[in-house]
Design a protein around this motif. Structure first.
Motif, PDB file in Angstrom:
ATOM      1  N   ASP A   1       0.850  -1.200   0.000  1.00 45.15           N
ATOM      2  CA  ASP A   1       0.000   0.000   0.000  1.00 45.15           C
ATOM      3  C   ASP A   1       0.884   1.249   0.000  1.00 45.15           C
ATOM      4  O   ASP A   1       1.181   1.819   1.047  1.00 45.15           O
ATOM      5  N   ALA A   2       1.299   1.668  -1.154  1.00 48.12           N
ATOM      6  CA  ALA A   2       2.141   2.856  -1.292  1.00 48.12           C
ATOM      7  C   ALA A   2       1.344   3.988  -1.915  1.00 48.12           C
ATOM      8  O   ALA A   2       0.457   3.757  -2.740  1.00 48.12           O
ATOM      9  N   ALA A   3       1.636   5.217  -1.519  1.00 50.49           N
ATOM     10  CA  ALA A   3       0.905   6.383  -2.011  1.00 50.49           C
ATOM     11  C   ALA A   3       1.872   7.529  -2.239  1.00 50.49           C
ATOM     12  O   ALA A   3       2.602   7.927  -1.324  1.00 50.49           O
ATOM     13  N   TRP A   4       1.866   8.075  -3.447  1.00 50.50           N
ATOM     14  CA  TRP A   4       2.688   9.248  -3.768  1.00 50.50           C
ATOM     15  C   TRP A   4       2.140  10.487  -3.091  1.00 50.50           C
ATOM     16  O   TRP A   4       0.929  10.698  -3.037  1.00 50.50           O
ATOM     17  N   ALA A   5       3.035  11.329  -2.596  1.00 49.14           N
ATOM     18  CA  ALA A   5       2.641  12.641  -2.093  1.00 49.14           C
ATOM     19  C   ALA A   5       2.241  13.531  -3.261  1.00 49.14           C
ATOM     20  O   ALA A   5       2.655  13.300  -4.407  1.00 49.14           O
ATOM     21  N   PRO A   6       1.445  14.558  -3.035  1.00 51.18           N
ATOM     22  CA  PRO A   6       1.037  15.454  -4.126  1.00 51.18           C
ATOM     23  C   PRO A   6       2.208  16.100  -4.861  1.00 51.18           C
ATOM     24  O   PRO A   6       2.095  16.403  -6.051  1.00 51.18           O
ATOM     25  N   ASP A   7       3.350  16.302  -4.180  1.00 52.92           N
ATOM     26  CA  ASP A   7       4.505  16.917  -4.840  1.00 52.92           C
ATOM     27  C   ASP A   7       5.393  15.908  -5.565  1.00 52.92           C
ATOM     28  O   ASP A   7       6.414  16.281  -6.153  1.00 52.92           O
ATOM     29  N   SER A   8       5.023  14.629  -5.516  1.00 54.55           N
ATOM     30  CA  SER A   8       5.776  13.544  -6.170  1.00 54.55           C
ATOM     31  C   SER A   8       7.207  13.409  -5.648  1.00 54.55           C
ATOM     32  O   SER A   8       8.041  12.768  -6.289  1.00 54.55           O
ATOM     33  N   GLN A   9       7.484  13.976  -4.488  1.00 52.00           N
ATOM     34  CA  GLN A   9       8.820  13.895  -3.902  1.00 52.00           C
ATOM     35  C   GLN A   9       8.896  12.923  -2.725  1.00 52.00           C
ATOM     36  O   GLN A   9       9.969  12.682  -2.189  1.00 52.00           O
ATOM     37  N   ARG A  10       7.761  12.377  -2.342  1.00 53.80           N
ATOM     38  CA  ARG A  10       7.704  11.474  -1.202  1.00 53.80           C
ATOM     39  C   ARG A  10       6.707  10.360  -1.485  1.00 53.80           C
ATOM     40  O   ARG A  10       5.731  10.561  -2.211  1.00 53.80           O
ATOM     41  N   VAL A  11       6.939   9.198  -0.888  1.00 58.29           N
ATOM     42  CA  VAL A  11       6.028   8.067  -0.979  1.00 58.29           C
ATOM     43  C   VAL A  11       5.741   7.567   0.428  1.00 58.29           C
ATOM     44  O   VAL A  11       6.675   7.300   1.202  1.00 58.29           O
ATOM     45  N   ALA A  12       4.457   7.465   0.771  1.00 58.67           N
ATOM     46  CA  ALA A  12       4.058   6.868   2.042  1.00 58.67           C
ATOM     47  C   ALA A  12       3.720   5.399   1.809  1.00 58.67           C
ATOM     48  O   ALA A  12       3.142   5.045   0.772  1.00 58.67           O
ATOM     49  N   GLY A  46       3.917   2.340  17.990  1.00 59.90           N
ATOM     50  CA  GLY A  46       3.049   1.835  19.037  1.00 59.90           C
ATOM     51  C   GLY A  46       2.805   0.354  18.910  1.00 59.90           C
ATOM     52  O   GLY A  46       3.460  -0.358  18.141  1.00 59.90           O
ATOM     53  N   ASP A  47       1.809  -0.116  19.659  1.00 60.44           N
ATOM     54  CA  ASP A  47       1.529  -1.546  19.772  1.00 60.44           C
ATOM     55  C   ASP A  47       0.335  -1.967  18.935  1.00 60.44           C
ATOM     56  O   ASP A  47      -0.398  -2.896  19.305  1.00 60.44           O
ATOM     57  N   SER A  48       0.116  -1.312  17.802  1.00 59.47           N
ATOM     58  CA  SER A  48      -1.012  -1.651  16.936  1.00 59.47           C
ATOM     59  C   SER A  48      -0.562  -1.614  15.482  1.00 59.47           C
ATOM     60  O   SER A  48       0.467  -1.023  15.145  1.00 59.47           O
ATOM     61  N   ASP A  49      -1.334  -2.267  14.622  1.00 58.46           N
ATOM     62  CA  ASP A  49      -1.063  -2.224  13.190  1.00 58.46           C
ATOM     63  C   ASP A  49      -1.634  -0.946  12.599  1.00 58.46           C
ATOM     64  O   ASP A  49      -2.779  -0.559  12.893  1.00 58.46           O
ATOM     65  N   GLN A  50      -0.848  -0.302  11.721  1.00 60.82           N
ATOM     66  CA  GLN A  50      -1.253   0.955  11.093  1.00 60.82           C
ATOM     67  C   GLN A  50      -0.801   0.909   9.637  1.00 60.82           C
ATOM     68  O   GLN A  50       0.390   0.682   9.365  1.00 60.82           O
ATOM     69  N   TYR A  51      -1.723   1.132   8.719  1.00 57.10           N
ATOM     70  CA  TYR A  51      -1.445   0.805   7.323  1.00 57.10           C
ATOM     71  C   TYR A  51      -2.403   1.561   6.391  1.00 57.10           C
ATOM     72  O   TYR A  51      -3.251   2.322   6.833  1.00 57.10           O
ATOM     73  N   GLU A  52      -2.218   1.346   5.070  1.00 60.83           N
ATOM     74  CA  GLU A  52      -3.034   1.956   4.015  1.00 60.83           C
ATOM     75  C   GLU A  52      -3.041   3.483   4.081  1.00 60.83           C
ATOM     76  O   GLU A  52      -4.095   4.122   4.164  1.00 60.83           O
ATOM     77  N   PRO A  53      -1.872   4.118   4.000  1.00 62.80           N
ATOM     78  CA  PRO A  53      -1.848   5.590   4.059  1.00 62.80           C
ATOM     79  C   PRO A  53      -2.386   6.225   2.785  1.00 62.80           C
ATOM     80  O   PRO A  53      -2.236   5.682   1.677  1.00 62.80           O
ATOM     81  N   THR A  54      -3.011   7.392   2.929  1.00 68.06           N
ATOM     82  CA  THR A  54      -3.468   8.198   1.802  1.00 68.06           C
ATOM     83  C   THR A  54      -3.220   9.661   2.137  1.00 68.06           C
ATOM     84  O   THR A  54      -3.442  10.095   3.273  1.00 68.06           O
ATOM     85  N   TRP A  55      -2.741  10.435   1.157  1.00 69.75           N
ATOM     86  CA  TRP A  55      -2.344  11.829   1.383  1.00 69.75           C
ATOM     87  C   TRP A  55      -3.499  12.794   1.201  1.00 69.75           C
ATOM     88  O   TRP A  55      -4.298  12.665   0.275  1.00 69.75           O
ATOM     89  N   ALA A  56      -3.536  13.815   2.054  1.00 70.92           N
ATOM     90  CA  ALA A  56      -4.357  14.994   1.782  1.00 70.92           C
ATOM     91  C   ALA A  56      -3.660  15.819   0.699  1.00 70.92           C
ATOM     92  O   ALA A  56      -2.437  15.757   0.557  1.00 70.92           O
ATOM     93  N   PRO A  57      -4.402  16.607  -0.076  1.00 72.84           N
ATOM     94  CA  PRO A  57      -3.772  17.368  -1.158  1.00 72.84           C
ATOM     95  C   PRO A  57      -2.791  18.436  -0.686  1.00 72.84           C
ATOM     96  O   PRO A  57      -1.976  18.904  -1.484  1.00 72.84           O
ATOM     97  N   ASP A  58      -2.836  18.814   0.594  1.00 74.26           N
ATOM     98  CA  ASP A  58      -1.864  19.796   1.083  1.00 74.26           C
ATOM     99  C   ASP A  58      -0.503  19.177   1.362  1.00 74.26           C
ATOM    100  O   ASP A  58       0.471  19.896   1.618  1.00 74.26           O
TER     101      ASP A  58
END
Length: 211
Positions: A1-12, A46-58
């Motif tokens: 589950d990868a997501a490009w940042a709006p500036d295309s300079q970062r990937v979450a 932390g002690d939990s699973d965290q996944y499926e990131p999605t970027w806000a347009p800012d």
């Protein structure tokens, strides 16, 4: 589950390299995108699973799925510092609440809506939307877009102009469908029964993956 940042300079993305799924961001260094100790940011912990990131347009907010509350997957949001190698700003904010399970978040291009799947105890999944105030980046409310008693509606992906939402419907077979952003006008797009993961091109065309 990868997501490009709006500036295309970062990937979450999410990774379980530490034993639990956590959200990371890898940033460009001298114009090259690669993982290193200087380009990798740990966003959740932390002690939990965290996944499926999605970027806000800012480019300063990430929504993602976390089971930090009652071991139930729900949507959370994290503010970030600006620029390359971002860091979390303050604690994450919980956006949705149980008892159902939420997944597949996708932020609209105007930032006003986060589309997602909400599944009940029987595994029936419907599409929902969290409405956001982009002046304060706070939740205004949430609403159901579909109300099915059969199958699962997955992977909502809003069009670049925000007027339509493509999604993956599973009901014995997998197909891609599209509807208006308010949930009306639901129409089937594929017939081979083997499609998933819809994605819009900049000119409003829809691509998909075969399963």
């Amino acid at each position: 589950d990868a997501a490009w940042a709006p500036d295309s300079q970062r990937v979450a993305f999410d990774s379980d390299r530490t034993g639990l799924d956590q959200v990371y961001i890898v940033s460009t260094v001298n114009g090259v995108l690669f993982e290193s100790t200087s380009s990798l940011s740990l966003i959740t912990n932390g002690d939990s699973d965290q996944y499926e990131p999605t970027w806000a347009p800012d480019g300063l907010h990430l929504a993602y799925v976390s089971d930090a509350a009652d071991d139930t997957p729900m949507l959370w949001m994290q503010e970030l510092t600006p620029g390359i190698n971002p860091q979390p700003v303050g604690p994450p904010v919980q956006l949705t609440f149980g008892p159902n399970e939420d997944s597949d978040p996708f932020w609209s291009a105007d930032g006003r809506t986060i589309y997602f799947t909400r599944s009940d105890a029987d595994g029936i999944g419907n599409l929902w939307a969290v409405d956001m105030d982009t002046r304060t980046w706070t939740k205004r409310g949430e609403r159901a877009l579909t109300q099915t008693d059969f199958g699962t509606y997955l992977e909502p992906h809003p069009s670049p102009d925000g007027t339509r939402v493509a999604y993956h419907r599973f009901l014995y077979v997998d197909n891609i469908r599209v509807m208006n952003a308010d949930g009306s006008g639901d129409t089937g797009l594929t017939l081979s029964n083997k499609e998933a993961s819809p994605s819009w091109s900049p000119d409003q065309q829809i691509g998909r993956a075969h399963v």
